[in-house]
Scaffold this motif. Structure first.
Motif, PDB file in Angstrom:
ATOM      1  N   MET A   1       0.806  -1.222   0.000  1.00 34.59           N
ATOM      2  CA  MET A   1       0.000   0.000   0.000  1.00 34.59           C
ATOM      3  C   MET A   1       0.838   1.269   0.000  1.00 34.59           C
ATOM      4  O   MET A   1       0.307   2.359  -0.266  1.00 34.59           O
ATOM      5  CB  MET A   1      -0.918   0.024   1.238  1.00 34.59           C
ATOM      6  N   VAL A   2       2.130   1.158   0.284  1.00 31.29           N
ATOM      7  CA  VAL A   2       2.965   2.347   0.458  1.00 31.29           C
ATOM      8  C   VAL A   2       2.892   3.314  -0.728  1.00 31.29           C
ATOM      9  O   VAL A   2       2.720   4.532  -0.525  1.00 31.29           O
ATOM     10  CB  VAL A   2       4.425   1.935   0.743  1.00 31.29           C
TER      11      VAL A   2
ATOM     12  N   ASP B   1       0.582   4.084  -2.740  1.00 28.93           N
ATOM     13  CA  ASP B   1      -0.703   4.785  -2.813  1.00 28.93           C
ATOM     14  C   ASP B   1      -1.205   5.242  -1.447  1.00 28.93           C
ATOM     15  O   ASP B   1      -2.387   5.582  -1.296  1.00 28.93           O
ATOM     16  CB  ASP B   1      -1.768   3.873  -3.446  1.00 28.93           C
ATOM     17  N   ALA B   2      -0.329   5.256  -0.449  1.00 27.40           N
ATOM     18  CA  ALA B   2      -0.752   5.589   0.914  1.00 27.40           C
ATOM     19  C   ALA B   2      -1.324   6.998   1.002  1.00 27.40           C
ATOM     20  O   ALA B   2      -2.266   7.260   1.750  1.00 27.40           O
ATOM     21  CB  ALA B   2       0.418   5.439   1.883  1.00 27.40           C
ATOM     22  N   GLY B   3      -0.776   7.934   0.218  1.00 28.54           N
ATOM     23  CA  GLY B   3      -1.255   9.311   0.267  1.00 28.54           C
ATOM     24  C   GLY B   3      -2.677   9.466  -0.226  1.00 28.54           C
ATOM     25  O   GLY B   3      -3.386  10.384   0.195  1.00 28.54           O
ATOM     26  N   GLY B   4      -3.110   8.563  -1.095  1.00 30.46           N
ATOM     27  CA  GLY B   4      -4.452   8.657  -1.636  1.00 30.46           C
ATOM     28  C   GLY B   4      -5.522   8.089  -0.726  1.00 30.46           C
ATOM     29  O   GLY B   4      -6.713   8.391  -0.898  1.00 30.46           O
ATOM     30  N   GLN B   5      -5.138   7.264   0.219  1.00 28.05           N
ATOM     31  CA  GLN B   5      -6.092   6.675   1.163  1.00 28.05           C
ATOM     32  C   GLN B   5      -5.440   6.590   2.556  1.00 28.05           C
ATOM     33  O   GLN B   5      -5.211   5.503   3.073  1.00 28.05           O
ATOM     34  CB  GLN B   5      -6.536   5.296   0.682  1.00 28.05           C
TER      35      GLN B   5
ATOM     36  N   ALA C   1      -5.211   2.730   9.411  1.00 32.54           N
ATOM     37  CA  ALA C   1      -5.921   1.659  10.109  1.00 32.54           C
ATOM     38  C   ALA C   1      -5.165   0.338  10.001  1.00 32.54           C
ATOM     39  O   ALA C   1      -5.076  -0.423  10.979  1.00 32.54           O
ATOM     40  CB  ALA C   1      -7.330   1.510   9.541  1.00 32.54           C
ATOM     41  N   VAL C   2      -4.611   0.062   8.821  1.00 32.21           N
ATOM     42  CA  VAL C   2      -3.863  -1.177   8.644  1.00 32.21           C
ATOM     43  C   VAL C   2      -2.590  -1.166   9.495  1.00 32.21           C
ATOM     44  O   VAL C   2      -2.208  -2.180  10.089  1.00 32.21           O
ATOM     45  CB  VAL C   2      -3.523  -1.402   7.149  1.00 32.21           C
TER      46      VAL C   2
ATOM     47  N   ALA D   1       7.757   3.792  -5.253  1.00 28.54           N
ATOM     48  CA  ALA D   1       7.078   4.999  -4.777  1.00 28.54           C
ATOM     49  C   ALA D   1       7.755   6.258  -5.300  1.00 28.54           C
ATOM     50  O   ALA D   1       7.088   7.196  -5.766  1.00 28.54           O
ATOM     51  CB  ALA D   1       7.060   5.006  -3.245  1.00 28.54           C
ATOM     52  N   PHE D   2       9.075   6.305  -5.266  1.00 32.70           N
ATOM     53  CA  PHE D   2       9.796   7.493  -5.731  1.00 32.70           C
ATOM     54  C   PHE D   2       9.670   7.660  -7.246  1.00 32.70           C
ATOM     55  O   PHE D   2       9.483   8.779  -7.741  1.00 32.70           O
ATOM     56  CB  PHE D   2      11.268   7.421  -5.324  1.00 32.70           C
TER      57      PHE D   2
END
Length: 465
Positions: free
Chosen positions: A222-223, A225-229, A235-236, A420-421
């Motif tokens: 998830m890292v 896309d973490a900023g989008g959700q 929570a995770v 991510a980068f």
């Protein structure tokens, strides 16, 4: 459960170590065949890229879960007794993958094949029981190197076998080799007695540890896309922290814990794990970045390499990785693990930072990849040897399996860091990331690796070099 055993002899011969090495090489081949043939599998199984990504990591995730279970069972019931049964699961997985007509069946085969990761700590249990300390370190290096060599061979032959025969045979051939190698291990390796007679399996600890590993893999996925959700990601992460707290609580109160937390508190052990994570994160970042950099169009700042070209460019690094295991065992025996690890970390961090600023020619990256593979392989193998020789015989499998688990987690984290980068640095409407993203990740990887030098001296505390 009772396990028949014979009194262990003083030592085993080269043939027995060779049988373990043959098994490691065969499992390495089977592990590696999916990655280079993923586009072919996507076509023949009619699956999407997202489903292909799931297929590519299924074995990685299950392997991270299988490794500590296999190591713990090996400590309790004997390495040979467990490894022969574990290979039955792997063989079943290989055969299921070979005949799989669709994605669900293929995923089942890959999940079963993930049991192969547990063969490594079981092999370490056996060589440590039957060889003196110096020779066992070299044998561990040989087995580790042959596993990497098998992975290199699998990467090279998977495509030709799949295209020349069929995708079915690229799973079947290494599976048949595993059957032969397992028979050799059964014939040549003496029955080793259990190290923890009568100990019961810590099922609550096992379930919680499996949950931790699965959730951690999900967090890493998830890292990017973490900023989008952010709420879902947070929570995770909280759920992961709760699992860790619950696992620590259970293990501290269990009469027969799956992982003895007192063992983890030993300086030589926790420092080995910290170094392994840092080294593997740096290595994984470069493993992700280099092929991406090769593929960037030549009119931008890359080389416009094809998949075949990239495979050829990466081959010297794969060879370096294969020889790093035996070399590490010899060097650690001669100079000590701490000196070898410190030198390896120095070379690795300097190479990663160097690649950030010197990558204008193909040979720059080829040589950099060779140095990264060699230094990383030497460090990680030395950490396995150091971990194995820093605990009681009854904890060898558990302690070394955790090194492999941390290695898997670090590789996943490094790849996600790079992804991510690069994703963040790709302009809208383009598929070419800014060159600065490569520079940044290479530098971060080098700095993280170099920071692990701070705990190298801790390796020698409480144990003899």
């Amino acid at each position: 459960m009772t396990t028949p055993s014979l009194a262990p002899p003083v030592r085993i011969g080269k043939a027995a170590v060779g049988a373990l090495g043959m098994l490691a090489a065969a499992t390495g081949v089977l592990e590696a065949v999916v990655s280079p043939t993923l586009p072919l599998l996507q076509r023949e199984l009619s699956i999407s890229r997202a489903e292909g990504a799931l297929l590519s990591i299924a074995m990685l995730i299950t392997g991270a879960i299988f490794a500590p279970i296999a190591g713990n069972l090996g400590d309790r019931h004997g390495g040979k007794w467990v490894i022969t049964r574990l290979m039955t699961v792997v063989v079943a997985g290989g055969l299921v993958s070979a005949v799989a007509p669709n994605l669900p069946v293929m995923l089942l085969g890959q999940v079963l094949q993930g049991a192969m990761v547990g063969a490594m700590p079981l092999s370490f249990i056996l060589v440590r029981k039957y060889l003196p300390p110096g020779e066992s370190g070299v044998a561990i290096g040989v087995v580790s190197g042959l596993f990497l060599g098998g992975g290199m061979l699998g990467t090279l032959i998977a495509g030709p076998i799949a295209e020349g025969l069929s995708r079915h045979w690229m799973f079947a051939i290494p599976t048949f080799t595993i059957i032969v190698a397992t028979l050799f291990v059964h014939r040549l390796m003496p029955n080793d007695p259990p190290a923890r007679t009568g100990a019961k399996m810590d099922w609550p600890g096992l379930v919680l540890l499996s949950g931790i590993l699965l959730t951690l893999m999900f967090v890493l996925a998830m890292v990017p896309d973490a900023g989008g959700q952010p709420l879902v990601f947070g929570a995770v992460v909280v759920f992961l922290a709760a699992l860790v707290a619950g696992w620590v609580y259970v293990e501290r109160r269990s009469p027969t814990p799956m992982v003895d937390l007192r063992m983890l508190a030993k300086p030589a052990i926790w420092s080995s794990y910290v170094i392994t994570f840092a080294v593997c994160l740096g290595t994984s970042s470069s493993m992700f970045l280099v092929p991406q950099l090769f593929e960037v169009p030549a009119e931008a700042y890359g080389f416009g390499a094809s998949a075949t070209d990239i495979g050829r460019y990466l081959l010297p690094g794969a060879v370096a990785a294969a020889i790093s295991g035996p070399l590490s065992g010899v060097l650690a025996r001669r100079f000590g693990a701490s000196a070898v690890v410190a030198t390896g970390i120095g070379f690795l961090s300097a190479t990663l930072v160097g690649m950030a600023f010197i990558h204008t020619e193909v040979w720059h990256l080829v040589i950099g990849k060779v140095l990264v593979a060699l230094a990383s392989g030497i460090c990680v193998t030395a950490m396995v040897v150091k971990t194995a020789t820093s605990v009681d015989h009854g904890d060898t499998g558990t302690a070394t399996s955790l090194v492999l688990v941390i290695r898997v987690i670090a590789y996943a984290a490094g790849a996600q860091l790079g992804g991510a980068f690069l994703t963040a640095a790709t302009p809208a409407g383009s598929n070419i990331p800014a060159e600065s993203a490569f520079v940044t990740v290479f530098v971060i990887a080098g700095v993280v690796t170099a920071l692990s030098l701070l705990v190298v001296r801790t390796l020698s505390k409480g144990v003899k070099e």
